[in-house]
Scaffold this active site. Sequence first.
Site, PDB file in Angstrom:
ATOM      1  N   GLY A   1      50.179  79.127  54.763  1.00 58.15           N
ATOM      2  CA  GLY A   1      49.918  77.758  54.287  1.00 58.15           C
ATOM      3  C   GLY A   1      49.035  77.788  53.055  1.00 58.15           C
TER       4      GLY A   1
ATOM      5  NE  ARG B   1      53.782  78.666  57.619  1.00 60.77           N
ATOM      6  CZ  ARG B   1      52.453  78.549  57.570  1.00 60.77           C
ATOM      7  NH1 ARG B   1      51.703  79.609  57.692  1.00 60.77           N
ATOM      8  NH2 ARG B   1      51.874  77.373  57.415  1.00 60.77           N
TER       9      ARG B   1
ATOM     10  CG  ASP C   1      46.199  84.367  61.759  1.00 57.20           C
ATOM     11  OD1 ASP C   1      46.922  83.722  60.955  1.00 57.20           O
ATOM     12  OD2 ASP C   1      46.059  84.044  62.946  1.00 57.20           O
ATOM     13  N   GLY C   2      48.196  85.724  59.387  1.00 50.58           N
ATOM     14  CA  GLY C   2      49.539  86.276  59.163  1.00 50.58           C
ATOM     15  C   GLY C   2      49.563  87.111  57.885  1.00 50.58           C
TER      16      GLY C   2
ATOM     17  CB  THR D   1      43.805  79.196  56.119  1.00 52.01           C
ATOM     18  OG1 THR D   1      44.101  78.127  57.047  1.00 52.01           O
ATOM     19  CG2 THR D   1      42.745  80.066  56.766  1.00 52.01           C
TER      20      THR D   1
ATOM     21  CG  ASP E   1      44.327  75.775  59.742  1.00 49.27           C
ATOM     22  OD1 ASP E   1      44.444  74.608  59.343  1.00 49.27           O
ATOM     23  OD2 ASP E   1      45.294  76.510  59.997  1.00 49.27           O
TER      24      ASP E   1
ATOM     25  CG  ASP F   1      42.770  79.455  61.568  1.00 46.24           C
ATOM     26  OD1 ASP F   1      42.551  79.943  60.442  1.00 46.24           O
ATOM     27  OD2 ASP F   1      43.918  79.353  62.035  1.00 46.24           O
TER      28      ASP F   1
ATOM     29  NE  ARG G   1      48.392  77.963  61.970  1.00 45.73           N
ATOM     30  CZ  ARG G   1      49.658  77.950  61.572  1.00 45.73           C
ATOM     31  NH1 ARG G   1      50.623  77.981  62.454  1.00 45.73           N
ATOM     32  NH2 ARG G   1      49.977  77.928  60.303  1.00 45.73           N
TER      33      ARG G   1
HETATM   34  O1  F6P Z   1      47.449  76.894  58.525  1.00 42.88           O
HETATM   35  C1  F6P Z   1      47.448  75.771  57.715  1.00 42.88           C
HETATM   36  C2  F6P Z   1      48.293  74.689  58.314  1.00 42.88           C
HETATM   37  O2  F6P Z   1      48.285  73.590  57.428  1.00 42.88           O
HETATM   38  C3  F6P Z   1      47.905  74.243  59.718  1.00 42.88           C
HETATM   39  O3  F6P Z   1      46.818  73.359  59.727  1.00 42.88           O
HETATM   40  C4  F6P Z   1      49.188  73.633  60.198  1.00 42.88           C
HETATM   41  O4  F6P Z   1      49.284  73.685  61.600  1.00 42.88           O
HETATM   42  C5  F6P Z   1      50.241  74.499  59.560  1.00 42.88           C
HETATM   43  O5  F6P Z   1      49.635  75.135  58.448  1.00 42.88           O
HETATM   44  C6  F6P Z   1      51.470  73.753  59.081  1.00 42.88           C
HETATM   45  O6  F6P Z   1      52.388  74.670  58.620  1.00 42.88           O
HETATM   46  P1  F6P Z   1      53.648  74.300  57.717  1.00 42.88           P
HETATM   47  O7  F6P Z   1      53.157  74.046  56.326  1.00 42.88           O
HETATM   48  O8  F6P Z   1      54.512  75.491  57.796  1.00 42.88           O
HETATM   49  O9  F6P Z   1      54.233  73.052  58.290  1.00 42.88           O
END
Ligand code: F6P
Length: 362
Positions: free
Chosen positions: A14, A75, A106-107, A128, A130, A132, A174
């Site tokens: 993200g 991703r 982390d990914g 990120t 988050d 997290d 998340r």
């Molecule tokens: O990790 C960042 C984040 O925005 C999280 O808060 C959320 O759950 C996720 O990515 C959303 O992912 P995507 O952009 O793939 O919908």
Amino acid sequence: MKNFRRIGILTSGGDAPGMNAAVRAIARKARKQGVEAVGIIGGYAGLINEKLINLTSGAVSNVITKGGTFLYSDRCLEFKTEEGMAKAIETCKKNNIDAIIAIGGDGTFRGATDLAVHGIPTIGVTGTIDNDITATDYTVGFDTAMNTVVEILDKLRDTCESHARCNVVEVMGRDCGQIALKAGIAAGAMAVAIPEMPFNEEETIERIKSAKLKAKRGMLIVVSEGVFGTDENGNKVPYGELLQKKIEKETGIETKFARLAHIVRGGTPTLRDRLTASQMGIKAIDLILEGKSNLVVIEEDGKITSMDILFALTADRMYKNKLKEGDLDKFTPEQIEEMKALCEKRRAEIAELYDIINDIAL
Ligand code: F6P
């Protein structure tokens, strides 16, 4: 010191405001040290497909103010395969990329360790919204995300106040409730529901009823996206909308629901994110040029430092109760104790903040 020719920089997972500032810092510092910087477009997928741009000093001009990532992000599942990894390594060899700095969560760091295993020195930078990543006190993007949420909550408060309404607001994060918790406190939310702590629904509804009796008009409740409930058909559903219906039914107060979703991820990075991203970027390139690899740049007690990626990822799994069999085998008892202490520190931080909400909500 190894003679580096080119350093590759990528952003993955993200996007987060401030990633551009990190790329800019790395590219500029690398060039100052006589090393070329190459941007890898679209994260690990760009490495597989050889999508590269030359990051001259001019190429990173004006990016510091921009949200998102100008290197784009993805991703990438193919990177997890042997064929994908082989293509990525081939791109590095063909283009004289001697090391990679990967900015993300982390990914992204799991990808970085895979590259390091295949002989490409790699350093991670924590980016990120988050916040997290257990290893670090702070991840680039978090401050901007919190400020965006506060700004929106302030706006919602205005209209809630005018109409004597309650608004339940779901925010990203998340499995981590930090954006909800900190922004909720700062915006004066009446309650915050996060995955890390049990949420007392009954008490929240009583709090809202009592506020109504005291003629309070506008009320805000923040729910982190990682909190789920069960609907009338027994399905697991996001908790925010369930709570909205329940509040309206039980208090008689008109209650709205808002899901902020990706709005929280965009926007101009704050000073904090630009500064920390620049500091972390500099640290990452310094580490690479010192010949280090397999480290992640973190913030610890106000200082920018680094940690072994495998240690960081394992501590993260420990905190998130996701340890797999054998995960701890590579670590000494002292290191395992260190990880436990880190997890405790994170839990205590959350618990302390959560108490604040309950102490000052009404
Ligand atoms: O990790 C960042 C984040 O925005 C999280 O808060 C959320 O759950 C996720 O990515 C959303 O992912 P995507 O952009 O793939 O919908």
